[in-house]
Design an enzyme around this catalytic site. Sequence first.
Site, PDB file in Angstrom:
ATOM      1  N   GLN A  52       2.086  -6.234  -3.241  1.00 52.30           N
ATOM      2  CA  GLN A  52       2.597  -6.443  -1.865  1.00 52.30           C
ATOM      3  C   GLN A  52       3.910  -5.659  -1.713  1.00 52.30           C
ATOM      4  OE1 GLN A  52       1.316  -9.308  -3.631  1.00 52.30           O
ATOM      5  NE2 GLN A  52      -0.526  -8.589  -2.660  1.00 52.30           N
ATOM      6  N   ASP A 101       0.809  -1.225   0.000  1.00 54.77           N
ATOM      7  CA  ASP A 101       0.000   0.000   0.000  1.00 54.77           C
ATOM      8  C   ASP A 101       0.842   1.275   0.000  1.00 54.77           C
ATOM      9  OD1 ASP A 101      -2.144  -1.804   0.270  1.00 54.77           O
ATOM     10  OD2 ASP A 101      -1.904  -1.764   2.443  1.00 54.77           O
ATOM     11  N   GLY A 124      -4.601  -4.508  -3.539  1.00 59.83           N
ATOM     12  CA  GLY A 124      -5.588  -3.520  -3.953  1.00 59.83           C
ATOM     13  C   GLY A 124      -4.825  -2.288  -4.366  1.00 59.83           C
ATOM     14  N   HIS A 125      -4.812  -2.011  -5.650  1.00 56.73           N
ATOM     15  CA  HIS A 125      -4.106  -0.829  -6.154  1.00 56.73           C
ATOM     16  C   HIS A 125      -5.128   0.246  -6.451  1.00 56.73           C
ATOM     17  CE1 HIS A 125      -0.429  -3.230  -7.800  1.00 56.73           C
ATOM     18  NE2 HIS A 125      -0.765  -3.564  -6.580  1.00 56.73           N
ATOM     19  N   LYS A 185       1.988   1.994  -5.110  1.00 59.36           N
ATOM     20  CA  LYS A 185       2.592   1.505  -6.360  1.00 59.36           C
ATOM     21  C   LYS A 185       1.668   1.784  -7.539  1.00 59.36           C
ATOM     22  CE  LYS A 185       2.913  -2.523  -4.343  1.00 59.36           C
ATOM     23  NZ  LYS A 185       2.709  -2.161  -2.942  1.00 59.36           N
TER      24      LYS A 185
HETATM   25  P1  GTP Z   1      -0.786  -2.959  -2.830  1.00 60.71           P
HETATM   26  O1  GTP Z   1      -0.371  -3.646  -4.077  1.00 60.71           O
HETATM   27  O2  GTP Z   1      -2.058  -3.495  -2.247  1.00 60.71           O
HETATM   28  O3  GTP Z   1       0.307  -2.984  -1.844  1.00 60.71           O
HETATM   29  O4  GTP Z   1      -1.252  -1.364  -3.085  1.00 60.71           O
HETATM   30  P2  GTP Z   1      -0.623   0.015  -3.608  1.00 60.71           P
HETATM   31  O5  GTP Z   1       0.839   0.082  -3.304  1.00 60.71           O
HETATM   32  O6  GTP Z   1      -0.978   0.236  -5.028  1.00 60.71           O
HETATM   33  O7  GTP Z   1      -1.334   1.123  -2.685  1.00 60.71           O
HETATM   34  P3  GTP Z   1      -2.889   1.371  -2.323  1.00 60.71           P
HETATM   35  O8  GTP Z   1      -3.534   1.887  -3.542  1.00 60.71           O
HETATM   36  O9  GTP Z   1      -3.479   0.229  -1.633  1.00 60.71           O
HETATM   37  O10 GTP Z   1      -2.729   2.514  -1.195  1.00 60.71           O
HETATM   38  C1  GTP Z   1      -2.207   3.759  -1.404  1.00 60.71           C
HETATM   39  C2  GTP Z   1      -3.248   4.824  -1.029  1.00 60.71           C
HETATM   40  O11 GTP Z   1      -2.631   6.101  -1.049  1.00 60.71           O
HETATM   41  C3  GTP Z   1      -4.396   4.935  -2.035  1.00 60.71           C
HETATM   42  O12 GTP Z   1      -5.556   5.339  -1.352  1.00 60.71           O
HETATM   43  C4  GTP Z   1      -3.910   6.021  -2.998  1.00 60.71           C
HETATM   44  O13 GTP Z   1      -4.958   6.687  -3.691  1.00 60.71           O
HETATM   45  C5  GTP Z   1      -3.231   6.943  -2.047  1.00 60.71           C
HETATM   46  N1  GTP Z   1      -2.079   7.703  -2.588  1.00 60.71           N
HETATM   47  C6  GTP Z   1      -1.053   7.263  -3.354  1.00 60.71           C
HETATM   48  N2  GTP Z   1      -0.139   8.240  -3.523  1.00 60.71           N
HETATM   49  C7  GTP Z   1      -0.596   9.318  -2.834  1.00 60.71           C
HETATM   50  C8  GTP Z   1      -0.079  10.628  -2.581  1.00 60.71           C
HETATM   51  O14 GTP Z   1       1.001  11.001  -3.006  1.00 60.71           O
HETATM   52  N3  GTP Z   1      -0.857  11.450  -1.817  1.00 60.71           N
HETATM   53  C9  GTP Z   1      -2.052  11.083  -1.291  1.00 60.71           C
HETATM   54  N4  GTP Z   1      -2.712  11.963  -0.558  1.00 60.71           N
HETATM   55  N5  GTP Z   1      -2.547   9.861  -1.488  1.00 60.71           N
HETATM   56  C10 GTP Z   1      -1.837   8.985  -2.242  1.00 60.71           C
HETATM   57  P1  IMP Z   2      -2.270 -12.927   2.440  1.00 61.33           P
HETATM   58  O1  IMP Z   2      -1.293 -12.543   1.384  1.00 61.33           O
HETATM   59  O2  IMP Z   2      -3.708 -12.619   2.113  1.00 61.33           O
HETATM   60  O3  IMP Z   2      -2.075 -14.359   2.888  1.00 61.33           O
HETATM   61  O4  IMP Z   2      -1.953 -12.041   3.739  1.00 61.33           O
HETATM   62  C1  IMP Z   2      -0.753 -12.189   4.485  1.00 61.33           C
HETATM   63  C2  IMP Z   2      -0.316 -10.861   5.095  1.00 61.33           C
HETATM   64  O5  IMP Z   2       0.080  -9.951   4.052  1.00 61.33           O
HETATM   65  C3  IMP Z   2      -1.421 -10.117   5.862  1.00 61.33           C
HETATM   66  O6  IMP Z   2      -0.821  -9.431   6.943  1.00 61.33           O
HETATM   67  C4  IMP Z   2      -1.969  -9.118   4.851  1.00 61.33           C
HETATM   68  O7  IMP Z   2      -2.528  -8.008   5.472  1.00 61.33           O
HETATM   69  C5  IMP Z   2      -0.689  -8.761   4.088  1.00 61.33           C
HETATM   70  N1  IMP Z   2      -0.964  -8.348   2.687  1.00 61.33           N
HETATM   71  C6  IMP Z   2      -1.136  -9.167   1.618  1.00 61.33           C
HETATM   72  N2  IMP Z   2      -1.324  -8.448   0.495  1.00 61.33           N
HETATM   73  C7  IMP Z   2      -1.240  -7.145   0.844  1.00 61.33           C
HETATM   74  C8  IMP Z   2      -1.339  -5.922   0.112  1.00 61.33           C
HETATM   75  O8  IMP Z   2      -1.508  -5.880  -1.104  1.00 61.33           O
HETATM   76  N3  IMP Z   2      -1.205  -4.773   0.834  1.00 61.33           N
HETATM   77  C9  IMP Z   2      -0.964  -4.786   2.172  1.00 61.33           C
HETATM   78  N4  IMP Z   2      -0.872  -5.912   2.900  1.00 61.33           N
HETATM   79  C10 IMP Z   2      -1.005  -7.080   2.241  1.00 61.33           C
HETATM   80 MG    MG Z   3      -3.062  -1.851  -1.587  1.00 67.38          MG
END
Ligand code: GTP
Ligand code: IMP
Ligand code: MG
Length: 333
Positions: free
Chosen positions: A175, A12, A41-42, A15
């Site tokens: 992740q 999170d 969740g991206h 990315k």
């Molecule tokens: P995973 O693959 O699940 O690890 O997710 P991710 O790395 O793509 O990140 P994710 O979208 O779950 O979480 C990032 C959060 O921060 C989202 O709600 C984005 O919209 C938000 N976000 C990303 N960059 C910025 C930023 O520079 N400023 C703000 N205010 N929000 C941001």
């Molecule tokens: P699993 O991958 O669903 O088995 O979860 C294992 C651990 O990784 C848990 O602590 C989850 O919260 C964490 N995890 C897995 N995928 C993500 C991701 O995309 N963002 C943040 N945490 C993650």
């Molecule tokens: Mg995410």
Amino acid sequence: MTIIIAGGQFGDEGKGKIVSYLARTMELDAIARAGTGPNAGHTVVHNGKKYKLRLIPSGFFNENAKLYIGAGVLVNPNVLLQEIETTGVKGRIFVDYQTGIIEQKHIERDRKDNYLQEIVKSTGTGCGPANEDRARRVLKLAKDIPELEPYLTDVSDDLNEIIENGGEILIEGSQATHLSLIHGTYPYVTSKDVTAPTFAADVGIGPTKVDEVIVVFKAFTTRVGSGPLNGELPEEEIKKRGWVEFGTVTGRPRRAAPFDFSLAKKSVRLNGATSLALTKMDILYPEMKGKTKEQDIPRDAYEFIEKIEDVAKVPVKFISTGPSSEDLIVRDV
Ligand code: GTP
Ligand code: IMP
Ligand code: MG
């Protein structure tokens, strides 16, 4: 040119946001999704619209780019088909013949397993049990699923052909480094390695074909689920600082702590980072919100960036200043 995007903390980091910026500004031939699967969740905010993607690559709106899901990724066909519908990418999204399949039984096993739910605190999306079945060599693959027939291809062959023709590829990891089964905070980790070398392997590209690795960090650290979090702040303090976040897939509140420099250094090494991206700088420095120019970086933010570079020994090239694909400063480093 082949670029890998990897997470440097516990997921999170944003990315999806960084990939969406690159997809908006680069002439890409392909965007390939690596990582565990739909536990991710991206969040992508593009042209004022918000998408929460679990399997489709975050740069999907670049219509010239073909979209791929590698053999190392797990696919839940229901999630994928629904996202193809929402994003309208049918005709240019492809799944490897050997991509592993999550079935309902895997989701049930994940959700009923006391250890996974109470100790690891998994996302309950079936990824862990599906990877268990893959290791036992009983998991179904994409080629066994009639609904996926129109999307099947050899992702490795396609991407290597693009590379041989001098094309541009973005590999989107999910992740993050410290959730890696091998290098992370075991047992509070996901069910496979999730560092850049494995992201290359997930999509069938050899290590010598990777030109750049961008490791993404959030300006503070967040973590969902259990496991160590250095300097973890109490809920009240997280609220006071405006660092409150909720998981994209599970809706769980994210734990939070200040930026951890030694954790970052380890990530830079494990991924072989060539540059870094720093997100949510607008949360740490509200005057940066929506800014796009290097001159707009205030002095204290610059000092923070320099401190990271000092530890990491690679430049912070991308600085995100908001959730939208446009809110970004690219530094000339
Ligand atoms: P995973 O693959 O699940 O690890 O997710 P991710 O790395 O793509 O990140 P994710 O979208 O779950 O979480 C990032 C959060 O921060 C989202 O709600 C984005 O919209 C938000 N976000 C990303 N960059 C910025 C930023 O520079 N400023 C703000 N205010 N929000 C941001
Ligand atoms: P699993 O991958 O669903 O088995 O979860 C294992 C651990 O990784 C848990 O602590 C989850 O919260 C964490 N995890 C897995 N995928 C993500 C991701 O995309 N963002 C943040 N945490 C993650
Ligand atoms: Mg995410």
